[in-house]
Design a protein around this motif. Structure first.
Motif, short mmCIF file in Angstrom:
data_model
loop_
_atom_site.label_atom_id
_atom_site.label_comp_id
_atom_site.label_asym_id
_atom_site.label_seq_id
_atom_site.Cartn_x
_atom_site.Cartn_y
_atom_site.Cartn_z
N THR A 103 -26.10 -30.07 -11.93
CA THR A 103 -25.21 -28.47 -12.59
C THR A 103 -25.85 -28.64 -13.77
O THR A 103 -26.11 -29.62 -14.44
CB THR A 103 -23.89 -28.86 -12.51
N PRO A 104 -25.50 -27.35 -13.84
CA PRO A 104 -26.05 -26.59 -15.53
C PRO A 104 -24.42 -27.44 -16.44
O PRO A 104 -24.20 -28.57 -15.83
CB PRO A 104 -25.57 -25.28 -15.74
N THR A 105 -25.27 -27.45 -17.33
CA THR A 105 -24.12 -27.73 -18.49
C THR A 105 -21.95 -27.14 -18.76
O THR A 105 -21.43 -27.97 -19.00
CB THR A 105 -24.06 -27.96 -20.18
N ASN A 106 -22.54 -26.62 -18.13
CA ASN A 106 -21.12 -26.10 -17.60
C ASN A 106 -20.20 -25.16 -16.66
O ASN A 106 -21.06 -24.26 -15.94
CB ASN A 106 -20.48 -24.03 -19.17
N ILE A 107 -19.37 -26.32 -15.63
CA ILE A 107 -20.17 -25.93 -14.16
C ILE A 107 -18.51 -24.81 -13.94
O ILE A 107 -18.78 -24.00 -13.22
CB ILE A 107 -19.13 -26.95 -13.54
N ARG A 108 -17.57 -23.76 -15.49
CA ARG A 108 -17.02 -23.83 -15.01
C ARG A 108 -17.56 -21.65 -15.40
O ARG A 108 -16.82 -20.89 -14.79
CB ARG A 108 -15.45 -23.75 -15.67
N ASP A 109 -18.42 -22.00 -15.90
CA ASP A 109 -18.77 -20.60 -16.32
C ASP A 109 -19.37 -19.63 -14.42
O ASP A 109 -20.40 -20.89 -13.69
CB ASP A 109 -20.32 -20.48 -17.22
N PRO A 110 -18.94 -18.11 -14.69
CA PRO A 110 -19.27 -17.97 -13.12
C PRO A 110 -20.28 -17.61 -12.98
O PRO A 110 -21.13 -16.04 -11.90
CB PRO A 110 -18.08 -16.55 -12.71
N GLU A 111 -21.17 -17.05 -14.31
CA GLU A 111 -22.74 -16.25 -14.58
C GLU A 111 -23.78 -17.51 -14.36
O GLU A 111 -23.52 -18.18 -15.02
CB GLU A 111 -22.82 -15.06 -15.50
N ILE A 112 -25.03 -17.01 -14.09
CA ILE A 112 -25.50 -17.95 -14.03
C ILE A 112 -25.81 -18.23 -15.55
O ILE A 112 -26.36 -17.47 -16.64
CB ILE A 112 -27.12 -16.56 -13.51
N ARG A 113 -26.57 -19.69 -16.51
CA ARG A 113 -26.96 -19.86 -17.44
C ARG A 113 -27.96 -19.41 -17.77
O ARG A 113 -29.14 -21.13 -17.64
CB ARG A 113 -25.70 -21.57 -17.82
#
Length: 352
Positions: free
Chosen positions: A119-129
């Protein structure tokens, strides 16, 4: 295979969450392994050379997770099962796997299942990181074969991976359900994960004893992987220190069928460290698979770190037919502007 996944989805008891999302894939893929190994012997030929086949029957369960360090990103969870058994020498797949035919070498065979999630560093972000690691998960079946020369203290192991990367692994649902159960930040971005694609990988590892005394052992390693999941070359070393048998005396557990049993310790306790340098050619968990180009988001080839360092430090306890192992793994940044990462590794093995 479609029938197996349909069967998995029919198990939906909420109070069986852990079983539903963790053990069902293992059970189902294990049944597939059994079917594969029953079917293949009819087309396989026994080896006629003089190399001895290891008769130990061993089972390992491996679990990796970064939650111990209060993080939840990059390589966030891994599950593995390995079963060594001489019956697997019957598989026709062994014809393309590397083993030594030198007199004095001891062959071994095994089957494995591997599931990993990223996963990316912030799984709470609903947008593409953008610039962060993509969501990705895979699971594959692995057949392995190898040979150990105990006197020369060398071992070669080769394996073939066959599986899938993408939503069909169920990793997004798995992580969401676990986080709901723990009341801990629900992952929002699995809809952007690497899309379904084929995993077909060939792996080779060569190990050679360099130093071997009663309390200390140093082993050199070199190997590589080529395929649709990972393409890379590796080189490194492993150090073991404590009360132990030679690394080349068995497959991690001395069983009653292990040769020269009288010369082996009944119990072992030792610390170990392992460091590998990796020259990276391709990584599908960040760049996407080979056959499906319809990914919403991947990293560019120019963003991938071509040299990566991974290390492991841990302890192992072996008492008769039981092995308990725990370690901390570290890995250097794998792409531009990424972080170093670490996770806990657990390995429970037994002979039967």
């Amino acid at each position: 295979m479609a029938y197996i996944f349909k069967f998995f989805r029919s198990w939906s008891a909420p109070d069986a969450l852990f079983l539903n999302f963790l053990f069902k894939p293992i059970i189902g893929l294990s049944l597939f392994f059994c079917f594969l190994q029953v079917s293949l012997p009819a087309f396989a030929q026994y080896s006629a050379d003089s190399v001895f086949v290891n008769q130990d029957k061993l089972f390992y369960f491996i679990f990796d997770n970064d939650a111990t360090f209060k993080v939840d990103y990059y390589y966030t969870q891994g599950i593995g099962v390995i079963h060594f058994n001489p019956v697997f020498q019957k598989s026709i797949i062994n014809k393309i796997l590397l083993t030594s035919k030198n007199t004095g070498a001891e062959k071994f065979y095994g089957l494995a299942y591997k599931y990993d999630g990223f996963t990316p560093t912030n799984i709470r972000d609903p947008e593409i990181r953008i610039g962060d690691r993509p969501y990705a998960s895979y699971m594959f079946l692995n057949q392995l074969a190898g040979s150990t020369h105990k006197i020369k203290k060398e071992r070669i192991t080769s394996s073939l991976d066959l599986g899938i990367i993408g939503p069909a692994t169920g990793a997004g649902k798995f992580q969401r359900k676990i986080h709901e159960y723990l009341h801990h930040g629900i992952p929002q971005g699995w809809k952007y994960q690497i899309k379904t694609d084929l995993i077909l990988n060939y792996n080779v590892l060569y190990q050679k004893g360099i130093v071997h005394t009663k309390p200390l052992e140093i082993i050199g390693e070199a190997g590589g992987s080529l395929g649709t999941l990972y393409t890379h070359a590796t080189a490194g070393a492993m150090v073991r220190l404590g009360w132990m048998n030679s690394y080349f005396s068995d497959l991690g557990i001395s069983n009653k069928t292990t040769r020269n049993q009288a010369n082996l310790r009944k119990w072992q306790l030792y610390a170990f460290g392992r460091t590998q340098g990796r020259l990276v050619g391709y990584n599908a968990t960040m760049q996407g698979g080979f056959l499906n180009a319809n990914n919403v988001y991947t990293l560019e080839a120019s963003q991938i770190s071509r040299t990566v360092l991974e290390s492991q430090t841990g302890l192992a306890l072996i008492v008769k037919g039981l092995r308990l192992e725990t370690a901390v793994n570290f890995i250097s940044p794998e792409f531009t502007n990424s972080r170093r990462h670490k996770w806990m590794h657990f390995n429970v093995g037994f002979a039967f």
